[in-house]
Write an enzyme that holds these catalytic residues in place. Structure first.
Site, PDB file in Angstrom:
ATOM      1  N   HIS A 467       0.828  -1.201   0.000  1.00  0.00           N
ATOM      2  CA  HIS A 467       0.000   0.000   0.000  1.00  0.00           C
ATOM      3  C   HIS A 467       0.871   1.263   0.000  1.00  0.00           C
ATOM      4  CE1 HIS A 467      -3.748   2.242   1.203  1.00  0.00           C
ATOM      5  NE2 HIS A 467      -2.831   3.086   1.636  1.00  0.00           N
ATOM      6  N   GLU A 468       1.789   1.334   0.948  1.00  0.00           N
ATOM      7  CA  GLU A 468       2.634   2.529   1.045  1.00  0.00           C
ATOM      8  C   GLU A 468       3.557   2.637  -0.162  1.00  0.00           C
ATOM      9  OE1 GLU A 468       1.594   4.580   3.028  1.00  0.00           O
ATOM     10  OE2 GLU A 468       0.423   3.225   4.285  1.00  0.00           O
ATOM     11  N   HIS A 471       1.654   4.382  -2.893  1.00  0.00           N
ATOM     12  CA  HIS A 471       1.699   5.838  -2.715  1.00  0.00           C
ATOM     13  C   HIS A 471       3.069   6.369  -3.160  1.00  0.00           C
ATOM     14  CE1 HIS A 471      -2.098   6.543  -0.764  1.00  0.00           C
ATOM     15  NE2 HIS A 471      -1.826   5.823   0.313  1.00  0.00           N
ATOM     16  N   HIS A 474       3.404   6.730  -6.837  1.00  0.00           N
ATOM     17  CA  HIS A 474       2.657   7.920  -7.247  1.00  0.00           C
ATOM     18  C   HIS A 474       3.528   9.166  -7.058  1.00  0.00           C
ATOM     19  CE1 HIS A 474      -1.709   9.779  -7.040  1.00  0.00           C
ATOM     20  NE2 HIS A 474      -1.148   9.958  -8.209  1.00  0.00           N
TER      21      HIS A 474
HETATM   22 ZN   LIG Z   1      -3.164   5.160   1.826  1.00  0.00          ZN
END
Ligand SMILES: [Zn+2]
Length: 688
Positions: A467-468, A471, A474
């Site tokens: 998940h991290e 990010h 991105h």
């Molecule tokens: Zn998040």
């Protein structure tokens, strides 16, 4: 001289952590606020007519040093804090708030921004520039710019009152959470509670100078109790205490605060020209109208209703088969749910962890990014770090150019907040044609290695890492012109797409079996385990989805009122969530009174976003699944249309460019097992 204010003479101009002392922060921030204020005055007082370049772009370029120093301070305060650092952060927070108010309340500046906003579609601006103009204008409007004196005064009163009420709302919940305790002296009263939870409860008792065990309403104590304690009447007592927090008619009661908060929010939206608070908040979201949000919640609700009822039915049958008589109540749900889950899947972290060596997971995640996007990772130990456990990676594009630096900081320490997050020490931007690449950081609290074992992480830690890292991609792959739009500076209901997208790989055999080897035997993770991981992820999702939709409906109901709510919040709440209620209502309990997310946590008119993001990431991953989960063509499109673009265009447009259509809910329903039974038609429509 203060090293924060000097040029950062380090590799890639990274923060010079080795030279920074806590005492440097306040003077450095004061000094850079002064410089930044002069820049702002220069922009506002410019005698040239306002245009994009001399106002909006100039604003975007201003205060960069202030931004860099604040990032260092607040990132350290989360990952490596001390009492002194906390004090420094507290000291400068009001200075920073005043600086940002001075910008939005600068009337000359607002007049320039407003002029550019009103002529944005006829002045030859690019889409990215128009997005930046709109973002700036919105910030000014939400900050109360452009109101007449009387309205400005009321606006300020309401803003201050709302922040005061938000703090009190939260304090009341905390107070009520802390006041309650369940004191047990006979172990036979709490059979079923696992060893770890018992140990914690015994420590809690000791702390309070009591014999036996003390359970509290804090989640690490409350959740295992509700899941495992065999004693039904004690579960009932705990549940009622939890669900009635801040609803006891005492000085901690939040009922009146709920009414005051929603009524003031309504008044505030009126002053700013919106029909209701949700409309005001949703203005720049992907779901940008209340109608879209409500339709979305209704769609998911209708589609998942059968699955929710099926979950209820399964649970009733299971409970009855295990000797339960009567009607299932809210304090029975977690208990039987946990038992049924174990009966069905029988896997837990102890089975999985030996296959998940942190170092292997890290390299597998890096390799996944190499496969998808052609980027590579090279450790650079000459970049200064704030703790010796932090590593720095140069992230290189397929042609060898530097995309970003990635800091990784994996283990818990005193001075680090709990949880995991992605952050940055510098955002990507272009300065007079010069590309400034970002400094991205992943901070986590993964299981530490021991003397005999490497770091073995849980499945939840693995998905957190992915998940991290999503990010981080991105933030690292972004290619924008303006800092305020680059990387993760996107609409709030769009920002979790790249992160949740990556989590999908944790359920894929093709990815897991390539690297998840037993740390002692080297044995590959068995397929049967992978299948169970996948199946168990959809367990009980019908019920859980329904419950979350209830919160979403309640949030929207409170924030779409168009007249002040007069009377009782209980009947208002009941009406809002009625269609999602599966278990009998419990007298004396209330959701709103302790719904901190929306009354003190920044999720007002935003709770739907959790489900919205799930729909997006499932729909995006479904596209990968159709073409192959490692397909470089699909990945290139995801990169070019979403990961590189930041907030340079409307999120729906970015998404449609990637997916060739708007998102649909089918993939989400399939993944969460909400289609029951899967009919031939539903499969056809997914493939279409
Ligand atoms: Zn998040």
């Amino acid at each position: 001289m203060n090293p924060l204010l000097r040029d950062w003479d380090t590799p890639y101009n990274t923060p010079p952590f080795q030279l920074i002392e806590v005492s440097h922060f306040k003077p450095a921030i004061e000094e850079s606020i002064k410089t930044a204020s002069e820049e702002i005055t220069g922009i506002a007082e410019n005698d040239q007519p306002a245009d994009f370049e001399n106002t909006i772009a100039a604003l975007d370029r201003s205060a960069t040093r202030l931004g860099d120093i604040s990032s260092v301070l607040f990132n350290l305060n989360s990952a490596e804090t001390t009492r002194e650092l906390q004090e420094a952060a507290r000291d400068v927070s009001p200075l920073l708030a005043r600086f940002s108010n001075d910008i939005t309340l600068n009337e000359k500046l607002f007049a320039r921004v407003k002029y550019i906003y009103e002529t944005r579609n006829s002045s030859g601006l690019t889409t990215e520039q128009i997005m930046l103009v709109e973002k700036n204008y919105r910030n000014f409007i939400l900050g109360g710019a452009g109101l007449d004196e009387e309205k400005k005064k009321r606006f300020r009163q309401i803003s201050e009152e709302l922040s005061r009420l938000g703090v009190r709302f939260e304090e009341n919940i905390l107070e009520e959470t802390n006041t309650f305790e369940l004191h047990i002296t006979d172990i036979n009263d709490i059979t079923g509670v696992p060893e770890g939870a018992l140990e914690m409860a015994a420590m809690e008792a000791k702390k309070r100078n009591r014999e036996g065990w003390v359970f509290t309403l804090h989640l690490p104590s409350y959740i295992p109790f509700m899941q495992y304690c065999d004693n039904r009447s004690l579960r009932e007592e705990m549940y009622k205490a939890y669900a009635s927090r801040a609803f006891h008619g005492n000085s901690n009661d939040n009922r009146e605060l709920v009414r005051e908060i929603v009524n003031l929010r309504l008044e505030l939206s009126g002053i700013l020209g919106s029909a209701n608070y949700a409309e005001l908040i949703l203005g720049d979201r992907m779901a940008d109208t209340t109608a879209k949000v409500v339709a979305f919640l209704n769609d998911i609700h209708n589609a998942s209703r059968t699955a929710a009822l099926r979950d209820m039915d399964d649970m009733r049958k299971y409970a009855a088969g295990n000797g339960f008589r009567g009607e299932l109540q809210r304090w029975d749900w977690a208990y039987y749910s946990e038992k049924l889950r174990m009966a069905k899947f029988d896997i837990d972290d102890e089975v999985l962890k030996p296959y998940f060596v942190l170092g292997n997971a890290e390299q597998a995640i890096f390799r996944l990014a190499t496969t998808l996007y052609g980027i590579t990772f090279r450790e650079n130990s000459s970049v200064p770090v704030y703790n010796e456990e932090v590593k720095v990676w140069e992230v290189l594009d397929s042609d060898g150019t530097l995309l970003a630096l990635l800091y990784t900081d994996y283990f818990p320490r005193a001075g680090k907040n709990s949880g995991a997050w992605m952050t940055s020490f510098r955002e990507q931007r272009r300065e007079n044609g010069v590309e400034i690449r970002p400094l991205i950081s992943i901070v986590a609290n993964f299981t530490r290695p021991t003397e005999t074992k490497p770091s073995l992480i849980t499945f939840n830690e693995l998905t957190t890492f992915l998940h991290e890292f999503g990010h981080a991609l991105h933030g690292m792959l972004t290619k924008c012109n303006y800092e305020s739009l680059s990387g993760t500076s996107v609409a709030r209901d769009f920002v979790e797409l790249p992160s949740q997208f990556m989590e999908n790989y944790a359920y894929e055999k093709e990815w897991l079996s390539a690297w998840a080897l037993h740390y002692l035997t080297g044995e590959r993770i068995p397929d049967t385990i992978i299948e169970k991981i996948k199946e168990s992820s959809a367990f009980n999702e019908g019920y859980a989805c329904n419950r979350q939709l209830g919160f979403g409906f309640l949030d929207m109901a409170w924030h779409t009122i168009t007249a002040p709510v007069p009377g009782d919040i209980t009947s208002f709440e009941s009406a809002a969530i009625q269609s999602t209620e599966l278990l009998p209502q419990v007298e004396g309990t209330n959701i709103s009174a302790s719904f901190a997310h929306i009354f003190s946590g920044g999720y007002a008119a935003g709770y739907y976003g959790y489900k919205w993001a799930e729909v997006l990431d499932a729909d995006a991953f479904q596209y990968f699944r159709e073409k192959g989960i490692f397909n470089t063509g699909t990945a290139a499109s995801f990169r070019k249309n979403i990961l590189e673009k930041g907030g340079t265009d409307k999120p729906m447009k970015l998404y449609v460019r990637f997916r060739s259509r708007e998102p649909e809910i089918n993939a989400f329903l399939d993944r969460s097992g909400l289609k029951d039974p899967p009919s031939p038609t539903s499969f056809r429509s997914v493939q279409a």
